[in-house]
Design an enzyme around this catalytic site. Structure first.
Site, PDB file in Angstrom:
ATOM      1  N   TYR A  41       0.858  -1.186   0.000  1.00  0.00           N
ATOM      2  CA  TYR A  41       0.000   0.000   0.000  1.00  0.00           C
ATOM      3  C   TYR A  41       0.893   1.235   0.000  1.00  0.00           C
ATOM      4  O   TYR A  41       1.885   1.289   0.737  1.00  0.00           O
ATOM      5  CB  TYR A  41      -0.885   0.010   1.256  1.00  0.00           C
TER       6      TYR A  41
ATOM      7  N   GLU B 274      -3.383   7.553  -4.036  1.00  0.00           N
ATOM      8  CA  GLU B 274      -3.300   6.248  -3.369  1.00  0.00           C
ATOM      9  C   GLU B 274      -3.126   5.130  -4.383  1.00  0.00           C
ATOM     10  O   GLU B 274      -3.833   5.089  -5.385  1.00  0.00           O
ATOM     11  CB  GLU B 274      -4.584   6.018  -2.559  1.00  0.00           C
TER      12      GLU B 274
END
Ligand code: GDP
Ligand code: MN
Length: 398
Positions: free
Chosen positions: A109, A197
């Site tokens: 992530y 993101e």
């Protein structure tokens, strides 16, 4: 403002970030055409909606033949996808991304976001990629690594390297990972993002570092200098009512409950929402009529609130300053007449709490109009309690 995954990936690609080859599709034919163009053993068919959690909701499919591409494209286009981020009503899939599949070795992530408390941009990374970062934050907060970025220096090389080591990237991929971070930071800054993101960021069996998913959100107040971003807007993804309200100069936010709130000013909106919650109610929205309300705006605000079937009561909480209470009161009377075809009544209970400039005149106007289903309240607390009780009664009568 939000854009789709395929659009975010296109921007990232322009900044040198490695993303799988892929093309958007609006029809099953498009999907097949794109799959042929890719010519890879595995093609990923991905629903494009402005919400995450598509994987676990069945919005990401791996196709191993053109027949499978056709099958999945047919299945997904037009489907209402309900994910943990869409709310129970879901979102209709109108676009797909047809992408080359890859051999995932490990998922990570990575994101950049403005940290208001630290007053700077923070880079966040985690080895627990692919899953919801909210879950990681709740269950294993120590698995989220942060680097706070000095706005003058920008993301320093040593910070990117430190992150790559902390996430246990293997030696041959460390440099690629750090470069990826630097490029994504460039996107974030250049495009005035509020969020960038990548989840998952993957390392492939071949040793590539790639963005398999991509999400960019933009700071609305900077859009005037980004026509290229505004051009990517997909209004079918935006809340219909929020758009209508914006066109009328009203600030509307849907909150999903049953007591609608008409207020002036964002601070009062927050306080009103809080006091409804505190009294055990659920706010349906807040609708901020702003500081320069006209009777026309009040009428428009009523129309928007009453269109929502979920709304069983309305609380009007106005503190007269620039807004004069008598103008608001006149708007309320006009709305009652217009909405009831001259009968002077509201279809659901409306509780009004007025305070501030010209309040006496405002109360007088309301009292004289003698509108059915209109209830005055002398304080916020009383108004909230009354609106909650009346909304409950309306619901029970339904
Ligand atoms: P989200 O669930 O809305 O965040 O959608 P993602 O784009 O993150 O996709 C969900 C999951 O599907 C990812 O975490 C991957 O595990 C998987 N996935 C996405 N693209 C590919 C791909 O190209 N190949 C493979 N094998 N899996 C993929
Ligand atoms: Mn994802």
């Amino acid at each position: 403002m939000n854009i789709h995954e395929y659009q975010s990936k296109q921007i990232m690609r322009e900044y040198g970030i490695h993303v799988p080859e892929g093309y958007p599709a609006f029809t099953v034919e498009d999907a097949l055409e794109n799959a042929k163009r890719l010519d890879t053993p595995v093609v990923v068919v991905k629903a494009q909606i402005h919400a995450g959690g598509r994987g676990e909701a069945g919005g990401v499919k791996l196709a191993r033949s053109l027949d499978e591409v056709r099958k999945y494209a047919k299945e997904l286009l037009g489907k209402v996808l309900v994910t943990r981020q869409t709310g129970p009503q879901g979102k209709t899939v109108n676009r797909l991304l047809i992408e080359a599949g890859c051999h995932i070795k490990k998922e990570y992530y990575l994101s950049f976001v403005v940290d208001r408390q630290a007053e700077c941009v923070v880079m966040m990374g985690s080895e627990s990629g692919g899953m919801s970062i909210e879950d990681v934050a709740a269950e294993n907060p120590e698995k989220i690594i942060k680097e706070y970025i000095d706005p003058v220096i920008g993301l320093a090389d040593f910070q990117a390297q430190r992150m790559a080591y902390a996430l246990h990237f293997e030696k041959p991929t460390i440099r690629k990972a750090a470069t990826f971070m630097k490029y994504l930071y460039n996107v974030f800054v250049d495009k005035d993002c509020s969020l960038a993101e990548v989840n998952p960021l993957v390392v492939t069996e071949e040793g590539d570092v790639m963005a398999l998913d991509a999400k960019l959100n933009f700071d609305d107040s900077t859009l005037s200098r980004h026509p290229e971003i505004v051009a990517l807007r997909d209004i079918t993804e935006e809340d219909q009512k929020e758009r209508e309200a914006a066109a009328e100069g009203l600030n509307y936010v849907n909150l999903g409950g049953d007591v609608a709130c008409m207020v002036n000013g964002a601070g009062l909106a927050m306080a009103t929402v809080d006091i409804i919650k505190e009294n055990g109610g659920e706010p349906a929205n807040f609708l901020d009529v702003g500081g320069d309300s006209t009777p026309e705006k009040i009428v428009a605000a009523f129309r928007i609130m009453l269109e929502d079937d979920q709304v069983d009561g309305i609380l009007i909480n106005i503190f007269g300053g620039i807004n004069k209470c008598d103008v608001i009161a006149t708007g309320i009377v006009e709305a009652a007449a217009l909405l009831s075809g001259g009968k002077e009544e509201f279809p659901i209970p409306v509780v009004v709490r007025l305070e501030g400039r010209n309040v006496e005149r405002g109360r007088e106007i309301l009292a004289k109009a003698d509108i059915k289903n209109l209830y005055p309240a002398s304080s916020m607390d009383e108004g909230a309690k009354l609106a909650i009780r009346l909304a409950k009664e309306t619901r029970e009568k339904k």
